[in-house]
Scaffold this active site. Structure first.
Site, PDB file in Angstrom:
ATOM      1  N   GLU A  52       0.839  -1.203   0.000  1.00  0.00           N
ATOM      2  CA  GLU A  52       0.000   0.000   0.000  1.00  0.00           C
ATOM      3  C   GLU A  52       0.876   1.256   0.000  1.00  0.00           C
ATOM      4  O   GLU A  52       1.853   1.339   0.742  1.00  0.00           O
ATOM      5  CB  GLU A  52      -0.891  -0.034   1.247  1.00  0.00           C
ATOM      6  CG  GLU A  52      -1.925   1.064   1.334  1.00  0.00           C
ATOM      7  CD  GLU A  52      -2.874   0.876   2.517  1.00  0.00           C
ATOM      8  OE1 GLU A  52      -3.881   1.596   2.582  1.00  0.00           O
ATOM      9  OE2 GLU A  52      -2.597  -0.006   3.366  1.00  0.00           O
ATOM     10  N   LYS A 121      -9.389   3.067  -2.813  1.00  0.00           N
ATOM     11  CA  LYS A 121      -9.751   2.252  -1.653  1.00  0.00           C
ATOM     12  C   LYS A 121     -11.210   2.508  -1.260  1.00  0.00           C
ATOM     13  O   LYS A 121     -11.663   3.660  -1.229  1.00  0.00           O
ATOM     14  CB  LYS A 121      -8.811   2.584  -0.488  1.00  0.00           C
ATOM     15  CG  LYS A 121      -8.798   1.566   0.647  1.00  0.00           C
ATOM     16  CD  LYS A 121      -7.650   1.873   1.604  1.00  0.00           C
ATOM     17  CE  LYS A 121      -7.582   0.868   2.758  1.00  0.00           C
ATOM     18  NZ  LYS A 121      -6.436   1.140   3.661  1.00  0.00           N
ATOM     19  N   PRO A 365      21.537   2.834  29.366  1.00  0.00           N
ATOM     20  CA  PRO A 365      21.786   2.676  30.799  1.00  0.00           C
ATOM     21  C   PRO A 365      21.375   1.263  31.216  1.00  0.00           C
ATOM     22  O   PRO A 365      20.185   0.930  31.175  1.00  0.00           O
ATOM     23  CB  PRO A 365      20.875   3.734  31.446  1.00  0.00           C
ATOM     24  CG  PRO A 365      20.533   4.687  30.341  1.00  0.00           C
ATOM     25  CD  PRO A 365      20.500   3.857  29.096  1.00  0.00           C
ATOM     26  N   LEU A 366      22.322   0.434  31.575  1.00  0.00           N
ATOM     27  CA  LEU A 366      22.065  -0.981  31.861  1.00  0.00           C
ATOM     28  C   LEU A 366      22.103  -1.209  33.361  1.00  0.00           C
ATOM     29  O   LEU A 366      23.169  -1.196  33.982  1.00  0.00           O
ATOM     30  CB  LEU A 366      23.109  -1.857  31.157  1.00  0.00           C
ATOM     31  CG  LEU A 366      22.933  -3.376  31.259  1.00  0.00           C
ATOM     32  CD1 LEU A 366      21.595  -3.814  30.677  1.00  0.00           C
ATOM     33  CD2 LEU A 366      24.084  -4.088  30.546  1.00  0.00           C
ATOM     34  N   GLY A 368      20.933  -3.920  35.021  1.00  0.00           N
ATOM     35  CA  GLY A 368      20.956  -5.301  35.471  1.00  0.00           C
ATOM     36  C   GLY A 368      19.575  -5.831  35.777  1.00  0.00           C
ATOM     37  O   GLY A 368      19.430  -6.975  36.200  1.00  0.00           O
ATOM     38  N   GLY A 369      18.536  -4.988  35.575  1.00  0.00           N
ATOM     39  CA  GLY A 369      17.159  -5.414  35.760  1.00  0.00           C
ATOM     40  C   GLY A 369      16.564  -5.956  34.478  1.00  0.00           C
ATOM     41  O   GLY A 369      17.186  -5.936  33.406  1.00  0.00           O
ATOM     42  N   ALA A 370      15.316  -6.412  34.567  1.00  0.00           N
ATOM     43  CA  ALA A 370      14.681  -7.093  33.448  1.00  0.00           C
ATOM     44  C   ALA A 370      14.490  -6.182  32.244  1.00  0.00           C
ATOM     45  O   ALA A 370      14.691  -6.601  31.099  1.00  0.00           O
ATOM     46  CB  ALA A 370      13.334  -7.672  33.892  1.00  0.00           C
ATOM     47  N   ASP A 371      14.099  -4.936  32.468  1.00  0.00           N
ATOM     48  CA  ASP A 371      13.747  -4.061  31.349  1.00  0.00           C
ATOM     49  C   ASP A 371      14.964  -3.666  30.520  1.00  0.00           C
ATOM     50  O   ASP A 371      14.998  -3.858  29.300  1.00  0.00           O
ATOM     51  CB  ASP A 371      13.026  -2.815  31.866  1.00  0.00           C
ATOM     52  CG  ASP A 371      11.677  -3.134  32.489  1.00  0.00           C
ATOM     53  OD1 ASP A 371      11.053  -4.115  32.053  1.00  0.00           O
ATOM     54  OD2 ASP A 371      11.258  -2.423  33.410  1.00  0.00           O
TER      55      ASP A 371
END
Length: 741
Positions: A52, A121, A365-366, A368-371
């Protein structure tokens, strides 16, 4: 007496494509369209269907209000018709067209350098992420056509002044071809039903359909059901990639015959152009349809479609037979698991942003958590896709000896585009071999940093370092206590007061302010590092900052405004915490990022308050997200789906949960509903500043495009909560399932 062989129905080869188009990239879009036509012809196709609005890109949005967009699309179409692209192949091309002062979203049928017809359309998408009625109008005269006057440029190229405009079918010598566009497949009275009853053999659907978790099987079922019920060949093309917004168009071009899928393209890929073909016997279609008496009864009375002739053109390949062109057999469907979707979709989305922004990589920014670990894993998956695709490109090009042929296959839309981009990101010269290890690319592209404070635990610091090493990221650790103390010192100088945490004798306001200082300073530090880390490493360019707030935290407002969730892009902003945990487990198992298994098992924590009394730095933090929020992430997902998908206010949500949560008493359910709506509404203002996020979940609270609700609420919900309270008076106080008095 001999009987002559009569070939009633030829074997027809049709092509569908995935194109990674970019809104307003007219030159690049044209090159990709042209390449897809060339590939379709090389594969023997006589009919090619594109996505499209492929000439301009689906996501032009308010640029559709500009005359320039229509001008440049006409120029692109003229370029296609002035070369040999459409010679010997019926091309179904998506573009906007202005007809008699009205803007339409159209399909343009082209053959042998002529325009056969323009089909507008009939039904526009105008909910969720779509606002088509803001830019286009529906064609309201079903089964009717009228003359459309071509612009001067197209008239000069084609030698035509006027062409048919409206709902029509193209009549080749051996078959009828018609189309519908994206949303029309999803409507109750879909055009394909009337087209099939009118004898159309091949129905094309050029689409601009975005990826959403668990959506593909619904799309597949619609096409399979349509052809199982009506018979026929259904050809589906889709845009793929990110064309400049929050959406990722997930490709998966398809060819379906009489309820069977005979060809399926990839859903997630870094290739700019992907073409699939299938050879079908139209006699099978007609036999299938004629075998159902009730269908024949309806077809005999069906309204006929206006048709335009494709002069002296057969869709079937001349001389084709079952040996040279055997019909394509049905194949097993490939449907990714939700975990794979969470990894592959955002990974491809990030790749498009990375290459099209010209940035040198990402900064994350890491914690160490899940996100944040999920985001790091997604970038790792992206690096894996890039090196795999680059290796495949190099292998294909290495097998070509002819320089002219090799050059024709290369280019912005051709073979080698991913390899070229990997070389740019890694600082390699032309001809240098692209490394085969995703870790090598990740070390150049992904920059991570653990920004600790005295409230951080060694456990999360260690997880962050281990994960960064497994992915291959350029990782560092810093402590920002000095910056936090400096900001508190400025406040003390100004006011003469020193805020304290709640656990150390302060008030709730002081406690929250001290948490927010840490979160916001991390955002400031992230942007400083994103600007200067390439310089530190002796490289050119800038880094895009990645955010890592999930859809549930956004819904609840469990984030600091302008904290480290504020970034340039957020690949998990539309993914639930429940799905992210499954993603971590999948990446630990399938990608070798074993540190993610420990991260998935650890309780989510912000680590913004002091560690519990007597706890060591190696211990898990006592500040647990679900306790802070007063609700679990699974409950948040349920609230989100009821609020958005089921369109529930407080009262209807309470009524719904009375039957869904029978393990709780009505009083507990009422309390949870009230708590959710209070925090949702009091934090709704944060949605106005959400980082642009990959759209993956249908209950996303992103008010910038998807969730159009106020951000200033009567947060006590007096009428709504009063109705819930009155309902409670007539309900038992024990659990609804009766297991508890």
């Amino acid at each position: 007496m001999e009987t002559a062989a009569v070939e009633r129905t030829p074997l027809v080869t049709v092509a569908a494509c995935n194109l990674d188009q970019w809104a307003l990239d007219f030159d690049g879009n044209l090159e990709r369209v042209l390449r897809s036509i060339q590939e379709a012809k090389a594969m023997g196709a006589r009919y090619r269907l594109g996505p499209e609005l492929e000439l301009c890109g689906y996501g032009c949005e308010d640029h559709f209000l500009e005359h320039d967009t229509f001008l440049h699309c006409d120029q692109s179409l003229a370029a296609l018709l002035s070369c040999d692209a459409t010679d010997g192949i019926l091309c179904d091309i998506g573009m906007p067209v202005q007809h008699l002062g009205v803007r339409y979203n159209c399909r343009v049928f082209c053959l042998n350098r002529k325009i056969l017809a323009i089909r507008p359309k009939l039904h526009l998408a105008d909910d969720g992420n779509y606002r088509e009625t803001r830019w286009f109008t529906t064609w309201k005269r079903r089964n009717e056509t009228e003359d459309h006057t071509l612009c001067r440029g197209l008239a000069e190229v084609t030698g035509q002044d006027k062409v048919p405009f409206g709902q029509t079918a193209v009549s080749a010598l051996d078959a009828l071809v018609a189309g519908e566009t994206c949303e029309e497949l999803w409507t109750p009275d879909s055009p394909h039903i009337g087209q099939a009853l009118a004898g159309v053999d091949i129905i094309g659907n050029g689409s601009g359909s975005h990826h959403q978790l668990r959506k593909l099987d619904t799309r597949l079922n619609y096409m399979i059901s349509a052809t199982a019920k009506c018979g026929g060949v259904y050809v589906y093309s889709n845009q793929r990639g990110c064309d400049g917004g929050r959406l990722y168009y997930d490709g998966c071009a398809l060819i379906v015959v009489n309820g069977d899928v005979v060809a399926q393209a990839a859903q997630f890929s870094l290739a700019d152009v992907e073409v699939i073909t299938a050879t079908v016997n139209l006699e099978d279609v007609r036999s299938y349809r004629a075998s159902v008496s009730s269908r024949m009864e309806q077809a005999s009375g069906a309204r006929r479609l206006p048709t335009v002739e494709a002069p002296s053109f057969c869709l079937g390949t001349p001389g084709a037979n079952y040996v040279t062109h055997p019909p394509t057999l049905p194949q097993a469907l490939k449907i990714h698991s939700p975990q794979e979707e969470c990894a592959l979709g955002p990974a491809c989305w990030l790749w498009d942003y990375l290459r099209r922004s010209g940035s040198a990589g990402f900064f994350l920014p890491l914690s160490g958590g899940a996100d944040s670990s999920s985001v790091a894993a997604i970038v790792g998956v992206m690096c894996g896709l890039a090196v795999e695709t680059a290796a495949a490109e190099n292998a294909e090009l290495s097998g070509i000896d002819d320089d002219a042929e090799r050059k024709s296959k290369e280019g912005a839309a051709g073979v080698g585009s991913v390899s070229k981009e990997v070389r740019r990101l890694m600082g390699l010269k032309e001809g240098e071999k692209v490394p085969s290890s995703p870790r090598d690319l990740a070390n150049c592209v992904l920059h991570t940093c653990f920004m600790g404070t005295e409230n951080s635990s060694n456990a999360t610091r260690a997880r962050a370092s281990t994960l960064a090493d497994q992915i291959g990221a350029y990782h560092s650790n810093i402590v920002i206590d000095t910056a936090v103390a400096a900001l508190v010192g400025v406040f003390r100088t100004l006011t003469g007061k020193t805020p304290r945490f709640l656990s150390r004798g302060g008030t709730s306001a002081e406690d929250l302010a001290l948490q927010n200082i840490q979160a916001r300073l991390r955002m400031v530090m992230a942007y400083l590092l994103a600007q200067l880390l390439p310089w530190v490493r002796g490289r050119q360019g800038f880094l895009l900052v990645l955010g890592s707030a999930n859809v549930d935290e956004a819904l609840r407002g469990y984030m600091t405004k302008y904290d480290c969730s504020s970034a340039d892009l957020n690949p998990i902003g539309g993914i639930s915490k429940v799905d992210l945990k499954k993603l971590l487990e999948w990446a630990a198992r399938e990608r070798g990022y074993t540190a993610l298994a420990d991260i998935a098992a650890a309780p989510p924590t912000a680590e913004l308050r002091p560690l519990a009394e007597g706890a060591g730095e190696a211990d898990e933090h006592s500040q647990v997200d679900e306790e802070d929020m007063g609700m679990t992430y699974e409950e948040l997902s349920h609230f989100g789906r009821l609020r958005k998908v089921a369109r529930c206010g407080p009262v209807s949500m309470f009524q719904n949960l009375l039957s869904a949560w029978r393990h709780l008493s009505p009083q507990e359910i009422a309390s949870k509903v009230k708590r959710f709506f209070f925090f949702y509404s009091v934090n709704r203002h944060k949605m106005t500043t959400l980082t642009p996020s990959y759209h993956a979940e249908e209950y996303s609270p992103d008010d910038n495009r998807f969730d159009l609700r106020p951000f200033l609420y009567p947060t006590r919900w007096p009428r709504q909560f009063a109705v819930i309270d009155s309902m409670l008076k007539g309900l038992p106080s024990g659990r609804v399932d009766g297991k508890e008095a």
